[in-house]
Design an enzyme around this catalytic site. Structure first.
Site, PDB file in Angstrom:
ATOM      1  N   GLU A   3       0.850  -1.196   0.000  1.00  0.00           N
ATOM      2  CA  GLU A   3       0.000   0.000   0.000  1.00  0.00           C
ATOM      3  C   GLU A   3       0.879   1.236   0.000  1.00  0.00           C
ATOM      4  O   GLU A   3       1.522   1.554   1.009  1.00  0.00           O
ATOM      5  CB  GLU A   3      -0.916  -0.005   1.236  1.00  0.00           C
ATOM      6  CG  GLU A   3      -1.778   1.256   1.323  1.00  0.00           C
ATOM      7  CD  GLU A   3      -2.530   1.379   2.649  1.00  0.00           C
ATOM      8  OE1 GLU A   3      -2.823   0.346   3.294  1.00  0.00           O
ATOM      9  OE2 GLU A   3      -2.821   2.527   3.034  1.00  0.00           O
ATOM     10  N   ARG A  18       0.893  10.322   0.225  1.00  0.00           N
ATOM     11  CA  ARG A  18       1.269  11.366   1.187  1.00  0.00           C
ATOM     12  C   ARG A  18       2.585  12.015   0.816  1.00  0.00           C
ATOM     13  O   ARG A  18       3.144  12.763   1.613  1.00  0.00           O
ATOM     14  CB  ARG A  18       1.425  10.767   2.587  1.00  0.00           C
ATOM     15  CG  ARG A  18       0.139  10.270   3.152  1.00  0.00           C
ATOM     16  CD  ARG A  18       0.348   9.779   4.559  1.00  0.00           C
ATOM     17  NE  ARG A  18      -0.563   8.710   4.818  1.00  0.00           N
ATOM     18  CZ  ARG A  18      -0.534   7.935   5.897  1.00  0.00           C
ATOM     19  NH1 ARG A  18       0.389   8.118   6.804  1.00  0.00           N
ATOM     20  NH2 ARG A  18      -1.405   6.978   6.052  1.00  0.00           N
ATOM     21  N   THR A  39      -4.348   6.225   1.513  1.00  0.00           N
ATOM     22  CA  THR A  39      -4.632   7.639   1.788  1.00  0.00           C
ATOM     23  C   THR A  39      -5.304   8.298   0.582  1.00  0.00           C
ATOM     24  O   THR A  39      -5.031   9.459   0.265  1.00  0.00           O
ATOM     25  CB  THR A  39      -3.359   8.415   2.208  1.00  0.00           C
ATOM     26  OG1 THR A  39      -2.494   7.579   2.984  1.00  0.00           O
ATOM     27  CG2 THR A  39      -3.719   9.620   3.067  1.00  0.00           C
ATOM     28  N   LYS A  71     -11.226  -1.279   6.533  1.00  0.00           N
ATOM     29  CA  LYS A  71     -10.016  -1.030   7.334  1.00  0.00           C
ATOM     30  C   LYS A  71     -10.500  -0.462   8.671  1.00  0.00           C
ATOM     31  O   LYS A  71     -11.229   0.541   8.673  1.00  0.00           O
ATOM     32  CB  LYS A  71      -9.154  -0.025   6.562  1.00  0.00           C
ATOM     33  CG  LYS A  71      -8.098   0.701   7.355  1.00  0.00           C
ATOM     34  CD  LYS A  71      -7.265   1.574   6.397  1.00  0.00           C
ATOM     35  CE  LYS A  71      -6.379   2.514   7.185  1.00  0.00           C
ATOM     36  NZ  LYS A  71      -5.280   3.071   6.371  1.00  0.00           N
TER      37      LYS A  71
HETATM   38  C1  3PG Z   1      -2.230   4.293   7.837  1.00  0.00           C
HETATM   39  O1  3PG Z   1      -2.153   5.171   7.027  1.00  0.00           O
HETATM   40  O2  3PG Z   1      -2.895   3.272   7.643  1.00  0.00           O
HETATM   41  C2  3PG Z   1      -1.535   4.468   9.132  1.00  0.00           C
HETATM   42  O3  3PG Z   1      -0.868   5.676   9.187  1.00  0.00           O
HETATM   43  C3  3PG Z   1      -0.589   3.370   9.432  1.00  0.00           C
HETATM   44  O4  3PG Z   1      -0.529   3.329  10.784  1.00  0.00           O
HETATM   45  P1  3PG Z   1       0.829   2.974  11.554  1.00  0.00           P
HETATM   46  O5  3PG Z   1       1.844   3.970  11.049  1.00  0.00           O
HETATM   47  O6  3PG Z   1       0.492   3.188  13.000  1.00  0.00           O
HETATM   48  O7  3PG Z   1       1.174   1.563  11.212  1.00  0.00           O
END
Ligand code: 3PG
Length: 197
Positions: free
Chosen positions: A34, A38, A61, A121
């Site tokens: 994924e 960002r 995102t 999710k």
């Molecule tokens: C996401 O975008 O799914 C989260 O920022 C990932 O979360 P983590 O950095 O706590 O694993």
């Protein structure tokens, strides 16, 4: 969600890192990648990682229809969003691309089910109440399956994966920000790929 127990959540700033990171993850047993939108490089990173044999690359995102189309044009094979909005969900369904929206409440799940979705999710997983909250939330929605993400670590992933409603988990711990260390990424991917839902 069934291809691997862990989906690495990737924030890649430099397209030069795309190939070594993807190769280390795929070789380590984690083919589903994924790439979060960002960074300015994200769409190029999706293109580059998609060239790695065995990689199944999606975009994370994704917040709106414009980003959805940009991600699909770049070759994304699935779409992850931190939340569930009707315009984005309808657009993803219309494009026929697998779509994993973030949910944290019963109403979110019901809105998703109204749209025909049953894979979500759970985000942000730890701060939304952790495993206890997901179990309570999943109980009435017995057909729904979840990919908890947000605050999950190498130490907690197996507890999450032991929950019936959990098919896989997401996390950024596989590829920490900063210097790229393919051997370290490979080792973390190996350990994560051995976890079982
Ligand atoms: C996401 O975008 O799914 C989260 O920022 C990932 O979360 P983590 O950095 O706590 O694993």
């Amino acid at each position: 969600m069934t291809m691997a127990p862990v989906i690495p959540v990737l924030v890649v700033k430099d397209v030069a890192h795309a190939r070594p990171v993807a190769e280390a993850l795929v070789d380590g047993g984690l083919p589903v990648l994924e790439v979060t939108l960002r960074t300015d490089a994200a769409l190029d990173v999706i293109r580059e990682m998609s060239r790695v044999e065995g990689a199944f690359v999606g975009a994370g995102t994704v917040l709106n229809e414009t980003q959805l189309d940009e991600a699909i044009d770049a070759g994304a094979k699935f779409i992850v969003s931190p939340g569930l909005t009707t315009p984005l969900a309808e657009a993803a369904i219309a494009r026929g691309i697998p779509f994993l929206p973030g949910i944290a409440t019963a109403a979110d799940i019901m809105r998703g089910m109204d749209l025909g979705l049953d894979r979500f999710k759970f985000f942000p997983a730890e701060t939304s109440g952790g495993i206890k909250a997901l179990k309570a939330l999943a109980a009435p929605f017995y057909k729904a399956r979840f990919c908890p993400t947000g605050g999950i670590t190498v130490d907690t992933a197996s507890d999450w994966l032991a929950v019936d409603a959990v098919t896989c988990v997401g996390g950024s711990w596989l590829v920490p920000a900063g210097e790229i260390d393919p051997a370290g990424i490979h080792a973390r991917a190996r350990a994560a790929s051995a976890l079982r839902a």
